[in-house]
Motif scaffolding. Structure first.
Motif, PDB file in Angstrom:
ATOM      1  N   HIS A  68      36.243  34.737 -10.108  1.00  0.00           N
ATOM      2  CA  HIS A  68      36.488  33.723 -11.143  1.00  0.00           C
ATOM      3  C   HIS A  68      36.998  32.406 -10.545  1.00  0.00           C
ATOM      4  O   HIS A  68      36.904  31.362 -11.184  1.00  0.00           O
ATOM      5  N   ASN A  69      37.552  32.448  -9.350  1.00  0.00           N
ATOM      6  CA  ASN A  69      38.150  31.253  -8.765  1.00  0.00           C
ATOM      7  C   ASN A  69      37.143  30.133  -8.520  1.00  0.00           C
ATOM      8  O   ASN A  69      37.509  28.961  -8.548  1.00  0.00           O
ATOM      9  N   VAL A  70      35.897  30.476  -8.280  1.00  0.00           N
ATOM     10  CA  VAL A  70      34.876  29.441  -8.091  1.00  0.00           C
ATOM     11  C   VAL A  70      34.717  28.649  -9.394  1.00  0.00           C
ATOM     12  O   VAL A  70      34.714  27.418  -9.392  1.00  0.00           O
ATOM     13  N   SER A 101      29.971  22.552   0.062  1.00  0.00           N
ATOM     14  CA  SER A 101      29.857  23.779  -0.734  1.00  0.00           C
ATOM     15  C   SER A 101      29.216  23.473  -2.090  1.00  0.00           C
ATOM     16  O   SER A 101      29.233  22.337  -2.573  1.00  0.00           O
ATOM     17  N   ASP A 102      28.659  24.505  -2.695  1.00  0.00           N
ATOM     18  CA  ASP A 102      28.024  24.340  -4.002  1.00  0.00           C
ATOM     19  C   ASP A 102      29.001  23.799  -5.040  1.00  0.00           C
ATOM     20  O   ASP A 102      28.645  22.963  -5.864  1.00  0.00           O
ATOM     21  N   THR A 117      22.627  28.411 -10.297  1.00  0.00           N
ATOM     22  CA  THR A 117      21.607  29.217  -9.608  1.00  0.00           C
ATOM     23  C   THR A 117      22.174  29.830  -8.326  1.00  0.00           C
ATOM     24  O   THR A 117      21.992  31.018  -8.060  1.00  0.00           O
ATOM     25  N   ALA A 118      22.867  29.025  -7.534  1.00  0.00           N
ATOM     26  CA  ALA A 118      23.454  29.525  -6.287  1.00  0.00           C
ATOM     27  C   ALA A 118      24.535  30.565  -6.568  1.00  0.00           C
ATOM     28  O   ALA A 118      24.615  31.594  -5.888  1.00  0.00           O
ATOM     29  N   GLU A 119      25.360  30.328  -7.573  1.00  0.00           N
ATOM     30  CA  GLU A 119      26.431  31.261  -7.912  1.00  0.00           C
ATOM     31  C   GLU A 119      25.864  32.599  -8.386  1.00  0.00           C
ATOM     32  O   GLU A 119      26.383  33.666  -8.042  1.00  0.00           O
ATOM     33  N   LYS A 120      24.787  32.549  -9.151  1.00  0.00           N
ATOM     34  CA  LYS A 120      24.144  33.790  -9.593  1.00  0.00           C
ATOM     35  C   LYS A 120      23.649  34.604  -8.404  1.00  0.00           C
ATOM     36  O   LYS A 120      23.801  35.827  -8.368  1.00  0.00           O
ATOM     37  N   SER A 125      24.114  39.294  -4.853  1.00  0.00           N
ATOM     38  CA  SER A 125      24.170  39.898  -3.514  1.00  0.00           C
ATOM     39  C   SER A 125      25.455  40.686  -3.286  1.00  0.00           C
ATOM     40  O   SER A 125      25.475  41.636  -2.510  1.00  0.00           O
ATOM     41  N   LEU A 126      26.532  40.306  -3.977  1.00  0.00           N
ATOM     42  CA  LEU A 126      27.808  40.991  -3.814  1.00  0.00           C
ATOM     43  C   LEU A 126      28.072  42.018  -4.928  1.00  0.00           C
ATOM     44  O   LEU A 126      29.160  42.591  -4.989  1.00  0.00           O
ATOM     45  N   HIS A 127      27.092  42.186  -5.806  1.00  0.00           N
ATOM     46  CA  HIS A 127      27.213  43.133  -6.924  1.00  0.00           C
ATOM     47  C   HIS A 127      28.420  42.800  -7.809  1.00  0.00           C
ATOM     48  O   HIS A 127      29.197  43.675  -8.171  1.00  0.00           O
ATOM     49  N   LEU A 128      28.535  41.538  -8.143  1.00  0.00           N
ATOM     50  CA  LEU A 128      29.590  41.072  -9.032  1.00  0.00           C
ATOM     51  C   LEU A 128      29.002  40.821 -10.415  1.00  0.00           C
ATOM     52  O   LEU A 128      27.791  40.628 -10.556  1.00  0.00           O
ATOM     53  N   PRO A 129      29.831  40.787 -11.456  1.00  0.00           N
ATOM     54  CA  PRO A 129      29.322  40.490 -12.801  1.00  0.00           C
ATOM     55  C   PRO A 129      28.575  39.158 -12.800  1.00  0.00           C
ATOM     56  O   PRO A 129      28.986  38.246 -12.080  1.00  0.00           O
ATOM     57  N   PRO A 130      27.518  39.062 -13.516  1.00  0.00           N
ATOM     58  CA  PRO A 130      26.999  39.961 -14.548  1.00  0.00           C
ATOM     59  C   PRO A 130      26.053  41.038 -14.014  1.00  0.00           C
ATOM     60  O   PRO A 130      25.391  41.715 -14.801  1.00  0.00           O
TER      61      PRO A 130
END
Length: 158
Positions: A68-70, A101-102, A117-120, A125-130
């Motif tokens: 969430h920090n991003v 950085s993005d 798009t980059a955050e998704k 790749s890290l298996h984070l939500p969603p």
């Protein structure tokens, strides 16, 4: 440390620290004042009418492992950018360790599509939500070893 350095560098300048529990009245009549503040100051920038807003280590929260920090960092920088824009004589300076950085590019350009798009992709790749579900488990025990053994046993049985 920042406050002490500013006091040493500007010994004849009034320096005020503002945090969430600070009295809002200190924000009046701040001419020739250096105001150090947390995020709690953002909603009150229109009251103190700054000439310069500086964010020190703007991407520090991103280095803390919480996805969430991003979003929080981007939201904070956009809010500051908006406040600086509202005060036509106000400049905004952002110090960052990763200017390319993005998050920093999105905060600068206000083009959120590329950031999204980059955050998704990062989250996927890290298996984070969603793309997954995270569950927070809090365990408390006066004896950590016994708790870990009990938990291990219960998980093996299931």
């Amino acid at each position: 440390m920042l406050e002490e350095n500013l006091r040493a560098t500007y010994p004849h300048t009034k320096i005020i620290r503002f945090e969430a529990n600070s009295d809002k009245n200190i924000l009046k009549n701040l001419e020739s004042t250096i105001l150090i503040g947390t995020d709690a100051l953002i909603p009150y920038l229109n009251v103190c009418n700054p000439g310069l807003i500086t964010v020190i280590d703007a991407d520090a929260d991103i280095r803390i492992p919480d996805y969430h920090n991003v979003e929080r960092t981007l939201s904070r920088l956009v809010a500051l950018r908006y406040e600086a824009h509202e005060h036509t004589q106000c400049q905004l300076i952002i110090q960052t360790r990763v200017p390319g950085s993005d998050v920093m590019r999105a905060a600068k350009s206000l083009q959120f599509g590329a950031w999204y798009t980059a955050e998704k992709e990062v989250r996927k790749s890290l298996h984070l939500p969603p793309y997954s579900t995270l569950i927070k488990i809090i365990l408390e025990s006066p004896t950590a070893g016994a708790l870990i053994s009990k938990l291990g046993k219960e998980l093996r049985e299931k």
